[in-house]
Design an enzyme around this catalytic site. Structure first.
Site, PDB file in Angstrom:
ATOM      1  N   GLU A 264      59.538  47.774  66.452  1.00  0.00           N
ATOM      2  CA  GLU A 264      58.403  46.860  66.315  1.00  0.00           C
ATOM      3  C   GLU A 264      58.729  45.396  66.636  1.00  0.00           C
ATOM      4  O   GLU A 264      58.203  44.485  65.996  1.00  0.00           O
ATOM      5  CB  GLU A 264      57.821  46.960  64.889  1.00  0.00           C
TER       6      GLU A 264
HETATM    7  C1  TNX Z   1      56.822  51.445  60.293  1.00  0.00           C
HETATM    8  S1  TNX Z   1      59.007  53.146  60.999  1.00  0.00           S
HETATM    9  C2  TNX Z   1      57.985  50.698  60.178  1.00  0.00           C
HETATM   10  C3  TNX Z   1      58.260  49.976  58.945  1.00  0.00           C
HETATM   11  C4  TNX Z   1      57.163  50.131  57.940  1.00  0.00           C
HETATM   12  C5  TNX Z   1      56.680  51.555  57.945  1.00  0.00           C
HETATM   13  C6  TNX Z   1      55.668  51.850  56.898  1.00  0.00           C
HETATM   14  C7  TNX Z   1      59.618  51.831  61.416  1.00  0.00           C
HETATM   15  C8  TNX Z   1      60.830  51.928  62.190  1.00  0.00           C
HETATM   16  N1  TNX Z   1      58.998  50.702  61.102  1.00  0.00           N
HETATM   17  O1  TNX Z   1      58.473  48.618  59.241  1.00  0.00           O
HETATM   18  O2  TNX Z   1      57.667  49.799  56.693  1.00  0.00           O
HETATM   19  O3  TNX Z   1      56.124  51.824  59.203  1.00  0.00           O
HETATM   20  O4  TNX Z   1      55.374  53.206  56.856  1.00  0.00           O
END
Ligand code: TNX
Length: 591
Positions: A387
């Site tokens: 992300e």
């Molecule tokens: C996605 S999964 C994220 C996290 C969040 C999560 C909540 C991932 C690698 N990143 O930053 O906490 O969703 O479900």
């Protein structure tokens, strides 16, 4: 008598399972008594003013006879074994029950282990597990070649064909013998042994119980070498004791990796000497405005050591280049505009990043990872990579490739979320798949170049997803995950075009945006963690929802007896569960 071969879960066709008839279940804990812990290994017949305890090795014939009589009486009085050899989670590879070979743990049992420090440590851990509920002394001794004894033998055998983590467990009228190539195998065998005893074995105080073990042989080894869970200590901070308790839960189900998500926008949780404000400033926040916190290096080492003693490797994650607001608050020089952002205590993602164009950023990354590597005995460093919406294309891959080189230079193996895939391969690289539809050509290409996968599908393995719409905490962006959804998938074939050979294992992440206490953690972890553990450990041929939910149901009384809270998932046929402890808030919310 030769052992009768049964179905993989040990159930002869038509045999009723106790969990289907809760009324048959009489939890030993209902009989909690205040029997004092006995002193030296004695039998009731050998105690009392007229029967002095003979010194060890000089027992009288009468005492021997009394012991035999007591054992025989115990067998006659013992109720039929409440559970069978196959009632183990995760399901063992091979189970050969032999009900004629049941054994009742006697008060004078000894634990004998191979004369090896690691094996003796496992023996001491076993004694520590069994003493509180039994009240038996269970002395631990070593022997160069442990012979079967009327007790428990933990035997290291380098020639055994059991692999690095496997074990064999034999229950005969002479006692229990666990054989393994490594202390890790013995440790896993001990977890199985624990589950073969009545649930009252989890009692923290002595209990009147027939400590019957079902006879037969279990031969067991894991399907995947990497079996883990992740705890996000960044969104909310959790005390060392809470983390240690999570480690205990992992150990019970033969998981062998604890991934700690140590940094995120809302908090930086690990002390770094070269950049002290990361912890003192970056660590002082968390989701919702609470005080946050951080681990000193000594705290972190305590977690690592405690986990290692349970044959669990810690995988620390420093999430880069995104999810870094807390670092930017502490050191604005890392921010692209060199201006400190305000501390962040919300739950959005994808807005922050360290400046990939500034050399100072790579000093920061090198210092942080070097200090972390120095206190991390395991081979892995997880660098996040998810992300980072504002760092795109070649800038992103260039950054990741440089950080991958830093990790390799520290002698560690890089792990990252599967967004790392487009960056060039480095030796040993592991990608953690968290997608929800099993399709990703870029990840497939990275695997072709040599990457291995840890699979954590968001819609099956994410423990922060709600069970049902009324689950009081958790997310639902990847859907609802009830126990069946957590169990009914196959890590070996989940990602299209990734062969099972490229799957290193499975991991269940617990993100903690809405998780603020140990009770919250346990509510989301249990009973889904054992489902993921079974996918990581058990042969695919054992996969069977009906069998699993019955075996899982048998864990409920164990957790209740141990004072562990869990979600009473309605699809699991829980037997009547002793209410030894007051239910926690989380339980009350979901009962
Ligand atoms: C996605 S999964 C994220 C996290 C969040 C999560 C909540 C991932 C690698 N990143 O930053 O906490 O969703 O479900």
């Amino acid at each position: 008598m030769p052992a009768e071969r049964r179905t993989l879960d040990g159930t002869p066709a038509g045999e009723p399972h106790f969990c289907h008839n809760p009324r048959e279940y009489t939890p030993g804990v209902a009989a909690v008594s205040t029997i004092p812990s006995p002193g030296p290994a004695t039998t009731p017949a050998a105690t009392g003013p007229t029967s002095p305890v003979p010194p060890p090795g000089r027992e009288t014939d009468a005492a021997t006879l009394a012991r035999v009589a007591e054992r025989t009486a115990g067998k006659l009085l013992a109720p039929p074994a409440l559970h069978r050899l196959a009632d183990v989670v995760p399901a063992p590879q091979q189970v050969q029950p032999d009900p004629t070979e049941d054994w009742v743990l006697p008060a004078e049992a000894v634990i004998v282990a191979s004369a090896d420090p690691a094996a003796l440590t496992v023996a001491a851990q076993l004694a520590g597990l069994l003493r509180p509920a039994t009240g038996y002394p269970l002395p631990v001794t070593d022997a160069t070649a442990p012979a079967p004894v009327d007790g428990i033998a933990l035997v290291l055998d380098e020639a055994a064909d059991l692999g690095a983590e496997g074990y064999r467990l034999d229950v005969t009228p002479n006692g229990v013998r666990i054989t393994a190539v490594t202390a890790t195998g013995l440790f896993h065998g001990v977890q199985t042994l624990r589950q073969l005893l009545p649930p009252a074995i989890e009692s923290p105080v002595p209990v009147t119980e027939h400590w019957t073990l079902p006879g037969g042989t279990i031969t067991d080894a894991p399907r995947f070498p990497y079996r883990g869970a992740m705890l996000d200590v960044a969104r909310h901070f959790f005390a060392v004791e809470d983390v240690l308790r999570v480690v205990d839960h992992l150990a019970r189900y033969k998981l062998n990796h604890l991934h700690l998500h140590l940094t995120d926008d809302q908090g930086w949780r690990i002390a770094v000497d070269a950049w002290p404000r990361l912890a003192t400033v970056g660590g002082a926040t968390e989701v919702g405005g609470g005080p946050g916190g951080h681990y000193t290096k000594a705290d972190y080492e305590r977690i690592v050591t405690y986990a290692a003693a349970r044959h669990i490797t810690v995988v620390p994650e420093i999430d880069l280049p995104g999810h870094t607001n807390s670092a930017l608050v502490a050191y604005p020089e890392l921010a692209p505009d060199k201006i400190a952002p305000p501390p962040y205590t919300g739950t959005e993602v994808g807005f922050s990043y360290v400046d990939p164009a500034d050399e100072r950023t790579y000093d920061f990354v090198t210092d942080v990872l070097a200090e972390l590597a120095a206190i991390t005995p395991g081979p892995w460093l997880h660098i996040g990579g998810d992300e980072a919406f504002k760092v795109k294309g070649e800038v992103y891959t260039g950054f990741v490739e440089r950080v991958q080189r830093i990790v390799a230079g520290l002698g560690k193996t890089v792990v990252g979320w599967h967004q790392l895939a487009p960056a060039a391969h480095v030796d040993g690289r592991v990608l953690q798949w968290w997608g929800t539809n099993g399709e990703d050509p870029i990840t497939v290409e990275a695997v072709r170049e040599g990457a291995r996968l840890i699979v954590s599908p968001g819609n099956h393995a994410y423990l922060d997803m709600k069970y049902a719409p009324d689950t009081p905490i958790g997310h639902d962006w990847a859907g609802l995950i009830d126990v069946r959804k957590a169990y009914d998938w196959d890590p070996g074939s989940h990602v299209t075009d990734v062969p099972e050979a490229a799957v290193l294992g499975v991991e269940a992440p617990l993100w903690t945006e809405s998780v603020t206490s140990l009770a919250d953690i346990e509510l989301l972890l249990l009973p889904r963690l054992p489902a993921i553990a079974e996918l990581g450990w058990s042969p695919r041929a054992t996969h069977d929802w009906d069998g699993f939910r019955d075996r899982l149901a048998g864990q409920g009384p164990r957790w209740a007896t141990a004072g562990i809270s869990f979600h009473r998932a309605p699809e699991i046929p829980w037997p009547t569960i002793p209410s030894q402890r007051r239910p926690s808030q989380a339980d009350a919310a979901t009962l």
